[in-house]
Scaffold this motif. Structure first.
Motif, mmCIF file in Angstrom:
data_model
loop_
_atom_site.group_PDB
_atom_site.id
_atom_site.type_symbol
_atom_site.label_atom_id
_atom_site.label_comp_id
_atom_site.label_asym_id
_atom_site.label_seq_id
_atom_site.Cartn_x
_atom_site.Cartn_y
_atom_site.Cartn_z
ATOM 1 N N LEU A 28 69.043 84.467 44.005
ATOM 2 C CA LEU A 28 68.989 83.328 44.910
ATOM 3 C C LEU A 28 70.289 82.542 44.809
ATOM 4 O O LEU A 28 71.050 82.697 43.848
ATOM 5 C CB LEU A 28 67.801 82.429 44.556
ATOM 6 N N GLU A 29 70.536 81.673 45.799
ATOM 7 C CA GLU A 29 71.771 80.884 45.802
ATOM 8 C C GLU A 29 71.918 80.035 44.544
ATOM 9 O O GLU A 29 73.030 79.771 44.096
ATOM 10 C CB GLU A 29 71.821 79.980 47.038
ATOM 11 N N ASN A 30 70.791 79.618 43.955
ATOM 12 C CA ASN A 30 70.849 78.776 42.756
ATOM 13 C C ASN A 30 71.043 79.592 41.482
ATOM 14 O O ASN A 30 71.039 79.050 40.382
ATOM 15 C CB ASN A 30 69.584 77.913 42.646
ATOM 16 N N GLY A 31 71.199 80.913 41.619
ATOM 17 C CA GLY A 31 71.430 81.783 40.476
ATOM 18 C C GLY A 31 70.173 82.390 39.877
ATOM 19 O O GLY A 31 70.251 83.272 39.034
ATOM 20 N N LYS A 32 69.010 81.905 40.317
ATOM 21 C CA LYS A 32 67.751 82.432 39.799
ATOM 22 C C LYS A 32 67.564 83.879 40.271
ATOM 23 O O LYS A 32 67.879 84.220 41.407
ATOM 24 C CB LYS A 32 66.587 81.570 40.300
ATOM 25 N N ILE A 33 67.040 84.719 39.376
ATOM 26 C CA ILE A 33 66.763 86.110 39.722
ATOM 27 C C ILE A 33 65.274 86.260 39.994
ATOM 28 O O ILE A 33 64.438 85.864 39.178
ATOM 29 C CB ILE A 33 67.170 87.067 38.582
ATOM 30 N N ILE A 34 64.957 86.813 41.163
ATOM 31 C CA ILE A 34 63.575 87.102 41.530
ATOM 32 C C ILE A 34 63.515 88.556 41.984
ATOM 33 O O ILE A 34 64.549 89.223 42.103
ATOM 34 C CB ILE A 34 63.058 86.164 42.652
ATOM 35 N N SER A 35 62.324 89.036 42.257
ATOM 36 C CA SER A 35 62.176 90.325 42.936
ATOM 37 C C SER A 35 61.752 90.000 44.363
ATOM 38 O O SER A 35 60.954 89.083 44.588
ATOM 39 C CB SER A 35 61.119 91.185 42.250
ATOM 40 N N ARG A 36 62.290 90.741 45.324
ATOM 41 C CA ARG A 36 62.018 90.428 46.727
ATOM 42 C C ARG A 36 61.825 91.712 47.514
ATOM 43 O O ARG A 36 62.568 92.668 47.358
ATOM 44 C CB ARG A 36 63.164 89.612 47.305
ATOM 45 N N ILE A 37 60.842 91.680 48.389
ATOM 46 C CA ILE A 37 60.621 92.731 49.373
ATOM 47 C C ILE A 37 60.684 92.011 50.715
ATOM 48 O O ILE A 37 60.045 90.960 50.880
ATOM 49 C CB ILE A 37 59.248 93.420 49.182
ATOM 50 N N TRP A 38 61.461 92.534 51.654
ATOM 51 C CA TRP A 38 61.597 91.814 52.917
ATOM 52 C C TRP A 38 61.955 92.722 54.065
ATOM 53 O O TRP A 38 62.362 93.869 53.881
ATOM 54 C CB TRP A 38 62.614 90.691 52.777
ATOM 55 N N VAL A 39 61.790 92.159 55.261
ATOM 56 C CA VAL A 39 62.251 92.768 56.500
ATOM 57 C C VAL A 39 63.094 91.722 57.210
ATOM 58 O O VAL A 39 62.907 90.521 57.012
ATOM 59 C CB VAL A 39 61.081 93.243 57.396
ATOM 60 N N GLU A 40 64.027 92.197 58.025
ATOM 61 C CA GLU A 40 65.004 91.285 58.606
ATOM 62 C C GLU A 40 65.279 91.635 60.061
ATOM 63 O O GLU A 40 65.299 92.802 60.437
ATOM 64 C CB GLU A 40 66.294 91.398 57.778
ATOM 65 N N LEU A 41 65.492 90.598 60.841
ATOM 66 C CA LEU A 41 65.895 90.732 62.237
ATOM 67 C C LEU A 41 67.198 89.968 62.410
ATOM 68 O O LEU A 41 67.280 88.785 62.084
ATOM 69 C CB LEU A 41 64.807 90.135 63.148
ATOM 70 N N THR A 42 68.225 90.646 62.917
ATOM 71 C CA THR A 42 69.512 89.993 63.153
ATOM 72 C C THR A 42 69.731 89.831 64.659
ATOM 73 O O THR A 42 68.967 90.334 65.467
ATOM 74 C CB THR A 42 70.664 90.801 62.526
ATOM 75 N N GLY A 43 70.793 89.130 65.003
ATOM 76 C CA GLY A 43 71.120 88.941 66.412
ATOM 77 C C GLY A 43 70.311 87.830 67.059
ATOM 78 O O GLY A 43 70.166 87.780 68.282
ATOM 79 N N ILE A 44 69.783 86.937 66.248
ATOM 80 C CA ILE A 44 69.003 85.798 66.752
ATOM 81 C C ILE A 44 69.611 84.523 66.193
ATOM 82 O O ILE A 44 70.486 84.570 65.324
ATOM 83 C CB ILE A 44 67.506 85.908 66.354
ATOM 84 N N SER A 45 69.137 83.387 66.676
ATOM 85 C CA SER A 45 69.598 82.115 66.141
ATOM 86 C C SER A 45 68.524 81.054 66.328
ATOM 87 O O SER A 45 67.945 80.937 67.417
ATOM 88 C CB SER A 45 70.873 81.660 66.847
ATOM 89 N N LEU A 46 68.287 80.312 65.287
ATOM 90 C CA LEU A 46 67.346 79.194 65.360
ATOM 91 C C LEU A 46 67.779 78.196 66.430
ATOM 92 O O LEU A 46 66.947 77.595 67.109
ATOM 93 C CB LEU A 46 67.266 78.503 63.988
ATOM 94 N N ASN A 47 69.081 78.051 66.617
ATOM 95 C CA ASN A 47 69.589 77.088 67.598
ATOM 96 C C ASN A 47 69.596 77.620 69.026
ATOM 97 O O ASN A 47 69.927 76.888 69.948
ATOM 98 C CB ASN A 47 70.994 76.638 67.217
ATOM 99 N N ASN A 48 69.227 78.892 69.209
ATOM 100 C CA ASN A 48 69.187 79.480 70.556
ATOM 101 C C ASN A 48 67.734 79.699 70.957
ATOM 102 O O ASN A 48 67.112 80.672 70.568
ATOM 103 C CB ASN A 48 69.964 80.801 70.571
ATOM 104 N N LYS A 49 67.212 78.776 71.757
ATOM 105 C CA LYS A 49 65.797 78.849 72.149
ATOM 106 C C LYS A 49 65.463 80.140 72.885
ATOM 107 O O LYS A 49 64.309 80.564 72.886
ATOM 108 C CB LYS A 49 65.410 77.641 73.001
ATOM 109 N N ALA A 50 66.450 80.782 73.471
ATOM 110 C CA ALA A 50 66.205 82.042 74.186
ATOM 111 C C ALA A 50 65.779 83.151 73.225
ATOM 112 O O ALA A 50 65.182 84.142 73.649
ATOM 113 C CB ALA A 50 67.454 82.466 74.965
#
Length: 147
Positions: free
Chosen positions: A91-113
């Motif tokens: 994590l950004e704070n240096g903490k180590i965790i285990s993570r499983i994730w899926v990701e979608l790119t090409g979007i933006s929170l600031n783009n309502k479309a």
């Protein structure tokens, strides 16, 4: 660039509209496993559905992750073919965790479309994660059953 107030307003509107579009109770922090949670994440580059394993006890984190890892074929073939598993995620704070994730790119929170695309992604992927979890819940929770 948006002001802090404008950014907060956009985030609030985003999450309010998501809750209205998909009015259901998500599992999220209610896994009944301490420090094992599901999360939604979105910024101006990507949206993610996360399964975070972050017990303070390193041995517990290792066991929970190995349990999920032992179910990787089921996870990928039956639920989330694009899931990424990372035993040691920093994590950004240096903490180590285990993570499983899926990701979608090409979007933006600031783009309502792109919001509808994000909402559909969140719903589809979190629903699949939850179904996977519920189907394997007893095995994942039981620290006495080794992988």
């Amino acid at each position: 660039m948006y002001s802090k107030e404008e950014s907060l307003r956009i985030k609030k509107e985003f999450w309010t509209q998501f809750a209205e579009a998909y009015p259901r109770k998500w599992l999220l922090y209610n896994t009944k496993i301490k420090d094992v949670t599901f999360k939604f994440y979105v910024d101006n580059k990507k949206a993610q559905v996360l399964f975070d394993i972050e017990p303070k006890d390193e041995e517990k984190r290792k066991i929970y992750f190995e349990k999920i890892e032992s179910l990787k074929t089921i996870l990928l073939e039956d639920f989330l073919e694009d899931a990424i598993l990372e035993r040691n995620f920093y994590l950004e704070n240096g903490k180590i965790i285990s993570r499983i994730w899926v990701e979608l790119t090409g979007i933006s929170l600031n783009n309502k479309a792109t919001w509808e695309t994000i909402y559909d992604f969140f719903y589809e992927k979190m629903d699949a994660f939850e179904r996977f979890f519920y189907e394997n819940e007893d095995y994942i929770k039981d620290l006495e059953i080794n992988t």
